[in-house]
Design an enzyme around this catalytic site. Structure first.
Site, PDB file in Angstrom:
ATOM      1  N   ILE A 292      -8.171   3.658  -3.285  1.00 40.96           N
ATOM      2  CA  ILE A 292      -7.505   3.418  -2.005  1.00 40.96           C
ATOM      3  C   ILE A 292      -6.007   3.385  -2.269  1.00 40.96           C
ATOM      4  O   ILE A 292      -5.488   2.461  -2.895  1.00 40.96           O
ATOM      5  CB  ILE A 292      -7.964   2.093  -1.369  1.00 40.96           C
ATOM      6  CG1 ILE A 292      -9.461   2.137  -1.096  1.00 40.96           C
ATOM      7  CG2 ILE A 292      -7.199   1.829  -0.076  1.00 40.96           C
ATOM      8  CD1 ILE A 292      -9.874   3.211  -0.110  1.00 40.96           C
ATOM      9  N   ASP A 293      -5.323   4.406  -1.782  1.00 37.41           N
ATOM     10  CA  ASP A 293      -3.921   4.624  -2.125  1.00 37.41           C
ATOM     11  C   ASP A 293      -3.070   4.645  -0.861  1.00 37.41           C
ATOM     12  O   ASP A 293      -3.081   5.620  -0.111  1.00 37.41           O
ATOM     13  CB  ASP A 293      -3.787   5.948  -2.881  1.00 37.41           C
ATOM     14  CG  ASP A 293      -2.367   6.233  -3.324  1.00 37.41           C
ATOM     15  OD1 ASP A 293      -1.599   5.273  -3.518  1.00 37.41           O
ATOM     16  OD2 ASP A 293      -2.023   7.427  -3.470  1.00 37.41           O
ATOM     17  N   THR A 294      -2.319   3.560  -0.647  1.00 35.23           N
ATOM     18  CA  THR A 294      -1.428   3.543   0.515  1.00 35.23           C
ATOM     19  C   THR A 294      -0.221   4.446   0.314  1.00 35.23           C
ATOM     20  O   THR A 294       0.482   4.760   1.274  1.00 35.23           O
ATOM     21  CB  THR A 294      -0.931   2.113   0.794  1.00 35.23           C
ATOM     22  OG1 THR A 294      -0.224   1.621  -0.361  1.00 35.23           O
ATOM     23  CG2 THR A 294      -2.093   1.178   1.089  1.00 35.23           C
ATOM     24  N   SER A 296      -0.111   7.596  -0.441  1.00 28.16           N
ATOM     25  CA  SER A 296      -0.305   9.008  -0.111  1.00 28.16           C
ATOM     26  C   SER A 296      -1.109   9.104   1.172  1.00 28.16           C
ATOM     27  O   SER A 296      -1.566   8.098   1.722  1.00 28.16           O
ATOM     28  CB  SER A 296      -1.014   9.744  -1.261  1.00 28.16           C
ATOM     29  OG  SER A 296      -2.327   9.235  -1.461  1.00 28.16           O
ATOM     30  N   ASP A 470       2.829   0.517  -2.359  1.00 26.44           N
ATOM     31  CA  ASP A 470       1.806   1.437  -2.876  1.00 26.44           C
ATOM     32  C   ASP A 470       0.676   0.712  -3.605  1.00 26.44           C
ATOM     33  O   ASP A 470       0.852   0.234  -4.728  1.00 26.44           O
ATOM     34  CB  ASP A 470       2.494   2.435  -3.818  1.00 26.44           C
ATOM     35  CG  ASP A 470       1.576   3.545  -4.271  1.00 26.44           C
ATOM     36  OD1 ASP A 470       0.422   3.608  -3.813  1.00 26.44           O
ATOM     37  OD2 ASP A 470       2.031   4.378  -5.083  1.00 26.44           O
TER      38      ASP A 470
END
Length: 553
Positions: A292-294, A296, A470
């Site tokens: 879970i990547d905020t 991108s 991030d």
């Protein structure tokens, strides 16, 4: 030779209608008898008397004929009723003969395979019972699998649905006993047929509901069975929904997960303290761990995780081909395909774009060394595999609304029922929650993930720093201009605020414990630390910018 087709029920209905008509006519004749057979003469002369006698005779003749017709009508109605009974008896006898003949024929056909393999050549499998809960297998050539038995005893897994043979559908799994898992759906036919739906997990008034059963898989052609719903638990939530079955190898949709939990929450695992990970199913490939990547936007996966080359064919033509890169030193070529994303517990997107990596190449010493080391243990390892190996994931789910890419869409925004308005990342709570923010906000920052933060070094005056908040940034980065050098100084306290008033702290750390990479230019990256300190909600409003909301710990 002529053939006559008779419907006994029609004959019976016609006889009843004839009897109704006969009753009406009899009543009419009786009412007309006196006025038509006993006419009085209009006068006392001979002519009037003769005329009255003549017309009365006509009435008497009519009554005599009516009596004969009534008797005929009654006889005809009795004949119809009798005929209907005869035809019904003959039909029942014919059905009995045909049933016996069919049983004899299929018995002879199925006897060899029943004796050798315990299943028929043609015919449906037997449904499960209390003593034998699993549904029987369908015929080797043709037939559906039997339905699994629904358990009544607490803690007993529901019976599995029977699988089909060459052609046929898998049987549905049975419901689990109290708190137990539902039975798995049977597999569809090897050539054609759909998988059976998984059984519902057992309800549990004293604890957590049972997990739904797995959906059955299809063979070459056919749809996968949907997973079973979780059982109702004491809290009012359902148990975990069962996973759907895979679609046909050549053609067929995959089954989706069964309803589970509260309908908006899935488990989140934290890998190596720094990586928030959930599992997704894309195009029916298999359950795949993704980061879970905020930082991108867009879901990036590999070919193996969407069903392989045949999975690509099932998704059709790509909507675009492009290139992107990760800051740690990995460049990749990808194609965007339209498909759905299943997060589990029945949480499934509408059709959305998914980026499938076609080729990747390391562009930094770290990425190159990592890949070369991985090749020693597995020569088929791709640079993409090696790059994310330490994170324990096969893909990346970018959820940041104002992130720069790779795009073109964010799958979590394609969720229906209000679930697409945002998501909560709760690393310590082990949950990813879709939809409205379920917790109490403490403060918020405009922009997600790109925003302006204010950084103070050892309590000094804060400096405005363009940043990326991030969750997938691990230890993050810090510009050399902020710390006054190209090397991270030891024994230094870094505090990050929402603005220059220094009244609201986002997070802080000592460089002895948390060590971001020093960069000469570019955006500061917070890394995972703010997400570890407290739950963070990503609000997709306003569109294209978003809001980062820090909830009360």
């Amino acid at each position: 030779m002529s053939l006559l087709v008779v419907a006994p029920e029609w004959l019976t209905s016609a006889a009843a209608e004839l009897q109704s008509i006969e009753s009406a006519l009899s009543a009419a004749n009786a009412a007309a008898a006196v006025p038509t057979t006993g006419l009085a003469a209009a006068a006392a002369d001979e002519v009037s008397t003769a005329v009255a006698t003549l017309f009365a005779g006509f009435g008497q003749e009519y009554q005599a004929i009516s009596t004969q017709l009534s008797a005929f009508q009654q006889q005809f109605a009795l004949t119809l009723n009798s005929s209907a009974g005869s035809y019904s008896a003959a039909e029942a006898q014919s059905v009995s003969i045909l049933d016996t003949l069919g049983q004899d024929v299929f018995g002879a056909i199925n006897a060899p395979t029943e004796a050798l393999l315990g299943r028929p050549l043609i015919g449906n499998g037997a449904n499960g019972t209390a003593t034998s809960p699993n549904g029987g297998a369908g015929g080797l050539l043709f037939g559906n699998g039997g339905i699994g038995y629904s358990q009544t005893g607490a803690g007993i897994v529901g019976g599995a649905g029977g699988s089909a043979g060459l052609i046929g559908n898998g049987g549905a799994g049975g419901t689990g006993g109290a708190g137990a898992t539902g039975g798995a759906g049977g597999n569809g036919g090897w050539l054609f047929g759909s998988g059976g739906i998984g059984g519902t997990g057992g309800a549990n008034a004293l604890g957590t509901g049972g997990t739904g059963g797995l959906g059955g898989s299809a063979g070459l052609f056919g749809g996968g069975g949907n997973g079973g719903a979780g059982g109702l638990g004491i809290s009012g939530d359902l148990g975990t929904g069962g996973a759907g079955g895979t679609g046909g190898f050549l053609l067929g949709d995959y089954g989706v997960s069964g309803a589970g939990g509260d309908g908006r929450t899935v488990p989140l695992e934290v890998v190596n303290v720094t990586e928030p990970v959930v599992n997704v199913n894309v195009n029916g490939g298999h359950s795949t761990p993704v980061l879970i990547d905020t930082g991108s936007a867009g879901l990036v996966m590999q070919v193996k995780d969407v069903g392989g080359p045949l999975g690509l064919l099932r998704m059709g033509l790509p909507s675009g081909i492009s290139m992107s890169a990760y800051s740690g030193g990995l460049t990749y070529l990808f194609a965007t395909y339209p498909t759905t994303v299943d997060f589990g517990n029945g949480i499934v997107t509408s059709t959305t774009g998914v980026d499938v990596v076609l080729f990747s190449i390391p562009t930094s010493p770290y990425a190159l060394t990592t890949w070369l080391n991985a090749l020693w243990s597995n020569p088929l390892t791709t640079p993409f595999d090696a790059y994310f190996q330490s994170a324990g994931v096969d893909g990346v789910l970018g959820v940041g609304p104002n992130a720069v890419g790779p795009g073109p869409s964010i799958p979590t925004q394609a969720l229906g029922g209000g679930l697409g308005q945002g998501l909560l990342i709760d690393m310590k709570g082990g949950e990813l929650v879709f939809g409205p923010n379920p917790l109490t906000p403490e403060f918020s920052i405009s922009g997600a993930p790109i925003a302006t933060l204010w950084v103070s070094v050892n309590g000094g005056a804060p400096v405005a720093v363009p940043s990326i908040i991030d969750s997938g940034g691990v230890m993050g980065t810090i510009p050399s201009s902020v710390i006054g050098g190209s090397t991270l100084p030891a024994n230094t306290n870094i505090t990050v605020y929402t603005d220059n008033t220094m009244t609201t702290e986002v997070y802080h750390y000592s460089t002895n414990d948390y060590q971001p990479t020093v960069i000469s230019s570019g955006l500061m990256n917070t890394g995972f630390l703010p997400f570890w300190n407290q739950p963070v909600y990503i609000d997709y409003s306003p569109a294209g910018t978003g809001t980062t909301v820090f909830d009360m710990p």
